[in-house]
Scaffold this motif. Structure first.
Motif, short mmCIF file in Angstrom:
data_model
loop_
_atom_site.label_atom_id
_atom_site.label_comp_id
_atom_site.label_asym_id
_atom_site.label_seq_id
_atom_site.Cartn_x
_atom_site.Cartn_y
_atom_site.Cartn_z
N ILE A 30 0.63 -1.13 -0.01
CA ILE A 30 0.09 -0.07 -0.04
C ILE A 30 0.84 1.35 -0.01
CG2 ILE A 30 -1.73 1.47 1.44
CD1 ILE A 30 -2.72 -1.31 2.43
N ASP A 31 0.62 2.32 -0.85
CA ASP A 31 1.60 3.30 -0.90
C ASP A 31 0.63 4.37 0.10
OD1 ASP A 31 2.75 5.87 -1.46
OD2 ASP A 31 2.50 5.67 -3.60
N LEU A 32 1.13 4.77 1.21
CA LEU A 32 0.50 5.65 1.85
C LEU A 32 0.28 6.83 1.51
CD1 LEU A 32 2.61 4.90 5.29
CD2 LEU A 32 0.44 4.01 4.97
N ASP A 33 1.03 7.37 0.56
CA ASP A 33 0.75 8.74 0.05
C ASP A 33 -0.39 8.92 -1.08
OD1 ASP A 33 2.92 9.84 1.30
OD2 ASP A 33 4.41 9.43 -0.40
N GLN A 34 -0.85 7.67 -1.32
CA GLN A 34 -1.98 7.47 -2.33
C GLN A 34 -3.42 7.47 -1.56
OE1 GLN A 34 -1.72 8.28 -5.82
NE2 GLN A 34 0.59 8.62 -5.02
N ILE A 35 -3.43 7.35 -0.58
CA ILE A 35 -4.45 6.92 0.15
C ILE A 35 -5.41 8.27 0.39
CG2 ILE A 35 -5.68 6.27 2.57
CD1 ILE A 35 -3.12 4.45 2.96
N ASN A 36 -6.79 8.11 0.21
CA ASN A 36 -7.47 9.26 0.30
C ASN A 36 -8.06 9.41 1.65
OD1 ASN A 36 -9.40 11.32 -0.16
ND2 ASN A 36 -10.94 10.37 -1.52
N LEU A 37 -7.68 10.53 2.30
CA LEU A 37 -7.85 10.74 3.65
C LEU A 37 -8.93 11.74 4.06
CD1 LEU A 37 -4.20 10.90 4.88
CD2 LEU A 37 -5.36 9.00 5.05
N SER A 38 -9.73 12.22 2.86
CA SER A 38 -10.93 12.90 3.14
C SER A 38 -11.92 12.75 3.91
CB SER A 38 -11.33 13.57 1.61
OG SER A 38 -11.80 12.28 1.09
N TRP A 39 -12.32 11.39 3.66
CA TRP A 39 -13.61 10.79 4.66
C TRP A 39 -13.15 10.82 6.14
CZ3 TRP A 39 -13.06 6.39 7.40
CH2 TRP A 39 -12.27 5.47 7.03
N VAL A 40 -11.93 10.54 6.29
CA VAL A 40 -11.36 10.38 7.67
C VAL A 40 -11.25 11.84 8.29
CG1 VAL A 40 -9.57 9.69 9.45
CG2 VAL A 40 -9.90 8.37 7.24
N ARG A 41 -10.76 12.72 7.57
CA ARG A 41 -10.78 14.08 8.02
C ARG A 41 -12.29 14.83 8.38
NH1 ARG A 41 -8.11 17.46 3.43
NH2 ARG A 41 -8.13 18.95 5.06
N ARG A 42 -13.00 14.29 7.64
CA ARG A 42 -14.49 14.62 7.86
C ARG A 42 -15.07 14.01 9.10
NH1 ARG A 42 -15.34 13.54 2.21
NH2 ARG A 42 -15.04 15.85 1.06
N LEU A 43 -14.59 12.72 9.31
CA LEU A 43 -15.28 12.00 10.58
C LEU A 43 -14.55 12.67 11.81
CD1 LEU A 43 -16.78 9.45 11.36
CD2 LEU A 43 -14.90 7.99 10.93
N LEU A 44 -13.31 12.76 11.88
CA LEU A 44 -12.69 13.43 13.15
C LEU A 44 -13.40 14.17 13.84
CD1 LEU A 44 -8.91 12.63 12.60
CD2 LEU A 44 -10.52 11.38 14.05
N PRO A 45 -13.65 15.66 13.16
CA PRO A 45 -14.48 16.58 13.98
C PRO A 45 -15.75 16.02 14.54
CG PRO A 45 -13.44 17.53 12.02
CD PRO A 45 -13.43 15.87 11.83
N ALA A 46 -16.67 15.19 13.65
CA ALA A 46 -17.75 14.79 14.41
C ALA A 46 -17.78 13.88 15.50
CB ALA A 46 -18.64 14.02 12.93
N THR A 47 -16.68 13.01 15.41
CA THR A 47 -16.46 12.25 16.50
C THR A 47 -15.99 13.17 17.74
OG1 THR A 47 -15.62 10.73 15.18
CG2 THR A 47 -14.78 10.47 17.43
N ALA A 48 -15.23 14.08 17.56
CA ALA A 48 -14.98 15.20 18.61
C ALA A 48 -16.07 15.84 19.20
CB ALA A 48 -13.82 16.13 18.25
#
Length: 395
Positions: free
Chosen positions: A260-278
C-alpha cells in the motif's frame, strides 16, 4: 419611549423562548443520562473550609493551553520562570480565574431575574424551589452540552470547551445558590464557588481532554498529510517525538509489506469523520460533568435532606430493582400468611381432635356408669327376689 418598550418586550420574549427550549433540551439530555448511568447520592460541601484541593478546571486549562501551543508553551514557560517569580505567576492565574467567576456571576444575574417564578422566590416552598432549581439545572445542562460543538475547531476548540464548561458550571452554582436563598457574592462568593467545584467529581474531564487532544493531533496530522503525503508526515512526526517513532515505523513497514502506498490513500473521509467524533465525545462528557456540578450544588444548598440526597436523574434500572424488592417483600408476606394459616389450621385440627377424645372419654365413662348402675340394679333385684323366696319358704 414606545420603541424602547417594544424592544424590551421583544428581548424578553426571545429570552423566554430560549430558556424554555433550553429546559426541554436539558430534560431530554437528563433522560438520556438516566438510561446510561446509575443514580447516585451527592454529598453536601461545607463551604468556607480553607483546606480543600484545587479544582481540575485550572489544571485542565493549563494542559489545553499546552496542547494548543505545543513546544512553544514549554519555551515560554522556561523563560517566564527566569523572569517572573512563581508567586506572581500564581497570583496572575488566580486573578484570571476570578475574572471568569465574575463573568459567570454577572451572566447569572442578567438571566435569572427574567424567570417569572424567581420574582416570588420568598414565598416558594421547598418543592417549588426544587422544581425551579431543576428547570435552571436543565438550562445549564443544555448550555454545557452544546459546548461540545467546539470540537469542530480542533485543538483551539479544546481550550474553548474547557473555559466554556467552567463558565457554565460557575453560572450553575451561582443560580442554584440564589434559588435556595443562599446567594454568593464578592470575593468570598468566588472562593466558595470554586470550592464547590473542587469537591465535585470531575475526573472524567481528564479522559475527555485526552481523547479530544488525540483527535486534534490526528486531524492536524491528516491535514498536513493531505499536502505532504502520509508517509512523509509519519516520518516527520517520528522525528519530533521519539515515543511515536516506533509506531510510525511499524505503520510504514506493514504498508510496504502489504503493498500500500501511504501517499496515495484518500484521507478526506477520515478528516470529515474526526471533527464529528470530537463533537460527540465533547457533548457526552460535558453532560456528565455538569451533572456532577448540579448534584453537588443541589445537595449543598437544598434545605431538606430528602431534596439534598435526591439524585437529579432517574434510572429505569433502579425502578426495576425497587419493583423486584417490592415483589420479594410481597412474596415473603404471602409466605408468612400461608404459614400462619397452616399453623391455625393445625391448631384447630388439634383442638377438634382433643374435643373428640374428650367426648369419647365422657361417653365411655357414661356407658360405664350406666353399666355399673344396671349391674347394681340387677344384683338388688336378684337379692330382693331371693329374699322373697326365702320368706315364702319360711311361711
Amino acid at each position: 419611549m414606545a420603541k424602547r418598550s417594544t424592544l424590551s418586550k421583544g428581548v424578553s420574549s426571545i429570552g423566554a423562548f430560549t430558556r424554555n427550549n433550553l429546559e426541554r433540551m436539558g430534560a431530554v439530555i437528563d433522560g438520556m443520562n438516566a438510561k446510561t448511568s446509575k443514580p447516585r447520592q451527592y454529598k453536601a460541601v461545607n463551604l468556607g473550609d480553607d483546606d480543600y484541593q484545587q479544582d481540575l478546571f485550572r489544571e485542565q486549562t493549563l494542559k489545553a493551553t499546552q496542547q494548543l501551543l505545543g513546544p512553544r508553551f514549554a519555551t515560554y514557560g522556561k523563560y517566564a520562570k527566569k523572569v517572573v517569580p512563581n508567586s506572581l505567576f500564581q497570583s496572575t492565574l488566580d486573578g484570571a480565574f476570578a475574572q471568569v467567576a465574575k463573568l459567570a456571576f454577572n451572566w447569572s444575574q442578567i438571566d435569572l431575574p427574567h424567570e417569572h417564578r424567581f420574582a416570588n422566590i420568598e414565598s416558594l416552598d421547598d418543592e417549588q424551589r426544587y422544581a425551579l432549581a431543576t428547570d435552571i439545572a436543565n438550562q445549564n445542562r443544555a448550555l454545557a452540552t452544546m459546548g461540545g460543538l467546539t470540537g469542530l475547531a480542533g485543538l483551539p476548540g479544546l481550550l474553548a470547551d474547557t473555559l466554556w464548561l467552567l463558565l457554565v458550571s460557575l453560572r450553575t452554582v451561582y443560580q442554584l445558590a440564589a434559588v435556595y436563598n443562599k446567594p454568593m457574592t464578592g470575593t468570598q462568593g468566588i472562593k466558595m464557588a470554586y470550592e464547590l467545584l473542587a469537591n465535585a467529581d470531575l475526573s472524567k474531564m481528564q479522559e475527555k481532554q485526552a481523547l479530544l487532544a488525540g483527535i486534534g493531533i490526528g486531524k492536524g496530522l491528516l491535514d498536513n498529510a493531505q499536502n505532504n503525503g502520509l508517509h512523509n508526515e509519519l516520518k516527520n512526526l517520528g522525528l519530533k517525538n521519539k515515543n511515536v517513532n516506533f509506531y510510525a515505523e511499524q505503520v510504514d513497514r506493514v504498508a510496504s509489506q502489504v503493498g500500500i502506498d501511504l501517499d496515495q490513500i484518500n484521507l478526506s473521509w477520515v478528516r470529515r469523520l474526526l471533527p464529528a467524533t470530537a463533537v460527540i465525545i465533547g457533548m457526552r462528557y460535558n453532560s456528565q460533568l455538569i451533572d456532577e456540578v448540579i448534584g453537588v450544588a443541589q445537595a449543598t444548598f437544598a434545605p431538606e435532606a430528602k431534596l439534598a440526597n435526591r439524585a437529579i436523574t432517574d434510572d429505569s434500572s433502579s425502578e426495576v430493582e425497587v419493583d423486584k424488592a417490592g415483589d420479594n417483600a410481597q412474596k415473603t408476606d404471602e409466605q408468612t400468611d400461608a404459614k400462619n394459616t397452616d399453623t391455625a389450621k393445625e391448631s384447630a385440627k388439634k383442638d377438634a381432635e382433643d374435643k373428640d377424645t374428650e367426648s369419647k372419654d365422657t361417653e365411655s365413662k357414661e356407658h360405664k356408669d350406666t353399666a355399673d348402675k344396671n349391674a347394681k340394679n340387677s344384683d338388688k333385684t336378684k337379692a330382693d327376689k331371693k329374699s322373697a323366696e326365702q320368706s315364702s319358704a319360711d311361711k
